[in-house]
Scaffold this motif. Structure first.
Motif, PDB file in Angstrom:
ATOM      1  N   GLU A 160      -2.791  10.768   1.209  1.00  0.00           N
ATOM      2  CA  GLU A 160      -1.655  11.654   1.854  1.00  0.00           C
ATOM      3  C   GLU A 160      -0.941  11.851   0.541  1.00  0.00           C
ATOM      4  O   GLU A 160      -0.293  12.974   0.108  1.00  0.00           O
ATOM      5  N   THR A 161      -0.567  10.604  -0.166  1.00  0.00           N
ATOM      6  CA  THR A 161       0.354  10.923  -1.365  1.00  0.00           C
ATOM      7  C   THR A 161      -0.388  11.723  -2.479  1.00  0.00           C
ATOM      8  O   THR A 161       0.057  12.645  -3.244  1.00  0.00           O
ATOM      9  N   THR A 196      -0.697  15.435  -1.475  1.00  0.00           N
ATOM     10  CA  THR A 196       0.659  16.304  -1.425  1.00  0.00           C
ATOM     11  C   THR A 196       1.655  16.037  -2.657  1.00  0.00           C
ATOM     12  O   THR A 196       1.719  17.156  -3.336  1.00  0.00           O
ATOM     13  N   GLN A 197       1.980  14.749  -2.863  1.00  0.00           N
ATOM     14  CA  GLN A 197       2.858  14.627  -3.901  1.00  0.00           C
ATOM     15  C   GLN A 197       2.166  15.052  -5.375  1.00  0.00           C
ATOM     16  O   GLN A 197       2.711  15.425  -6.212  1.00  0.00           O
ATOM     17  N   ALA A 222      -0.827  16.677  -5.904  1.00  0.00           N
ATOM     18  CA  ALA A 222      -1.904  17.632  -5.437  1.00  0.00           C
ATOM     19  C   ALA A 222      -2.142  18.464  -6.729  1.00  0.00           C
ATOM     20  O   ALA A 222      -3.343  18.646  -7.116  1.00  0.00           O
TER      21      ALA A 222
END
Lengths: 168, 336
Positions: free
Chosen positions: A135-136, A139-140, A142
């Motif tokens: 997820e990190t 998102t963060q 990407a």
């Protein structure tokens, strides 16, 4: 007790990493050198594992040891005309001396200049699982991730173009 | 008991299972191939030849261990171990039941693939060290195949990871419990979305484990016995053993990913807790069914050519699995 255990493991793995790197340079047989490189990659994965970076360790083994090193060995074995060609003489040139001096100098300079600013990090209490990691990453991080994959894609296309492809 | 003693016991248990698998699977292979060829297979040692492979192991242990003069001594000795260890490592993440497993890894699926990806290094090492062109050809074929098919193998199972949301093999099994309409198990193989996934997985897994029809690295009609040509006695035994062990692991992985692992949907959940041996028994039975099918394939199909294998991998399976990841990603997103 766990501190002692990881201390011993760390020492063993560091020895394996550095020793493997030295052996890779010292051996005169290119095939042996490739196998030593492989050993260095595996030992590095072990150090990642000690830092609880399970995913990184697995990817290190899968990509570097499992694919890059195999590819390297494959290329060496394909391009060796005769088996005896695997053993090369030690031929140091002035160029290599200059490169070694430059590299050593810049390393020394970096340690002297920035070493004081580096603080030993602290391990987090709990290690996030792979899902949180993914997820990190997507998102963060990407955009850096996409840039990295673009760079790899360019390299891939370049390699295909370089090797001639279908000759057109 | 201390952590070390427990870990050591677990590794010993995995090793025991691996050795037992080797002995049983070689006997099974001879019998299955025998009956496929309309002959009997081993019949003389023990009842219906059951002790044949035990005797063969004793033979391998007591045979002279020959090291040819021209070999690269260190690599020649190291190679069987390099083949054997990853093969043993791969047992660690397999869930035999919800409590029977060596370790409960969050990244179990990736771990198993990683362990399997190390095997060809040992094969390449054996091929090079033997100083024999057949061995070298066998080793290089193994490496080429492995590089080509590692990618589709990993990519093919990604739709399952996307649906389950975990790479833990135990979680993947739990996601397949229960039935549809009371009879049809909710195994992933029953989901049409995973049919192409399963096909790619089977082909890539057969290549990765050097199984016929993709056993080009030891094609005896072309390159004697490939990478194993110069090996004898127990070094040969180790190379052989890990090959059978890899077959078991791939089959177990297939069972875990597509056929509900250690569960049967028709049994109530309390049974597994009441009879702890039930889960592992179901798991091993399913795995051996998978192995039987692999042996059936072995007895049926001729070996393909190396250029055909390469072409199938790079030009067909990789694009197909990439497209399928995108497609199933959209389906899973829309569906849920």
């Amino acid at each position: 007790m766990t501190d002692t255990v990881s201390g011993v493991a760390f020492l063993a793995l560091s020895f394996a990493t550095i020793g493997g790197a030295v052996m890779m340079l010292a051996t005169r047989n290119v095939v042996h050198a490739a196998f030593w490189l492989l050993e260095v990659m595996l030992a590095t994965a072990g150090i990642y594992l000690l830092l609880s970076a399970e995913f990184l360790a697995l990817v290190q083994v899968l990509v570097y040891a499992g694919s890059v090193a195999v590819l390297l060995l494959f290329t060496i074995m394909l391009t060796l005309r005769r088996r005896e060609d695997a053993v090369r003489d030690f031929e140091p040139g002035w160029g290599s001396v200059v490169i070694v001096a430059l590299f050593g100098g810049s390393l020394l300079f970096a340690i002297q200049r920035f070493g004081a600013q580096m603080r030993p990090g602290t391990m987090p209490e709990t290690v996030p699982d792979v899902a949180a990691f993914g997820e990190t990453l997507f998102t963060q991080w990407a955009v850096p991730f996409e840039i990295a994959s673009l760079v790899l894609l360019v390299a891939l296309v370049g390699a295909v173009w370089w090797s001639g492809g279908d000759g057109s | 008991m201390s952590v070390f003693a427990i870990s050591a016991l677990k590794v010993a248990a995995a090793l025991g299972l691996m050795l037992a698998n080797g002995v049983i699977m070689i006997y099974m292979l001879r019998k299955v191939l025998g009956h496929l060829h309309i002959r009997l297979g081993p019949m003389h040692v023990g009842w219906k030849g059951t002790l044949q492979t035990v005797m063969d192991v004793l033979k391998l242990l007591t045979k002279e261990d020959i090291t040819p003069r021209a070999v690269d001594r260190w690599l020649f000795r190291l190679a069987p171990a390099v083949v054997f260890v990853p093969s043993l490592m791969a047992y660690a993440a397999l869930p035999f039941s919800d409590t029977w497993r060596v370790t409960d890894l969050d990244t179990g699926l990736l771990y198993t693939f990683t362990a399997l990806s190390l095997v060809p290094i040992g094969i390449l090492m054996a091929g090079w060290a033997s100083a024999n062109k057949w061995s070298l050809l066998g080793g290089m074929r193994a490496a080429a195949q492995q590089i080509a098919y590692e990618v589709p193998l990993l990519l093919s199972v990604l739709p399952i990871v996307m649906l389950v949301g975990s790479t833990n093999l135990g979680t993947i099994v739990e996601a397949q419990q229960g039935t549809l309409l009371g009879v049809v198990p909710r195994w992933f193989i029953m989901n049409p979305l995973f049919w192409p996934t399963f096909l790619i997985f089977v082909v890539a897994a057969l290549v990765e484990t050097n199984q016929t029809p993709f056993d080009l690295s030891e094609g005896e009609s072309e390159i004697v016995a490939g990478f194993a040509t110069e090996y004898s006695a127990m070094k040969f035994g180790l190379l052989f053993l890990s090959e059978f062990s890899n077959q078991f692991i791939v089959s177990a992985l297939g069972v875990t990913l597509f056929f509900g692992g250690w569960t049967l949907p028709w049994l109530p959940h309390s049974w597994y807790a009441a009879v702890p041996i039930l889960g592992p028994a179901i798991f091993i039975t399913k795995t051996y069914l998978g192995i039987f099918i692999m042996m059936w394939i072995r007895g049926t199909f001729p070996r393909v050519r190396i250029d055909q294998v390469m072409q199938l991998g790079w030009q067909r399976l990789i694009p197909v699995s990439l497209v399928w990841i995108v497609f199933s990603g959209i389906v899973i997103k829309v569906w849920s």
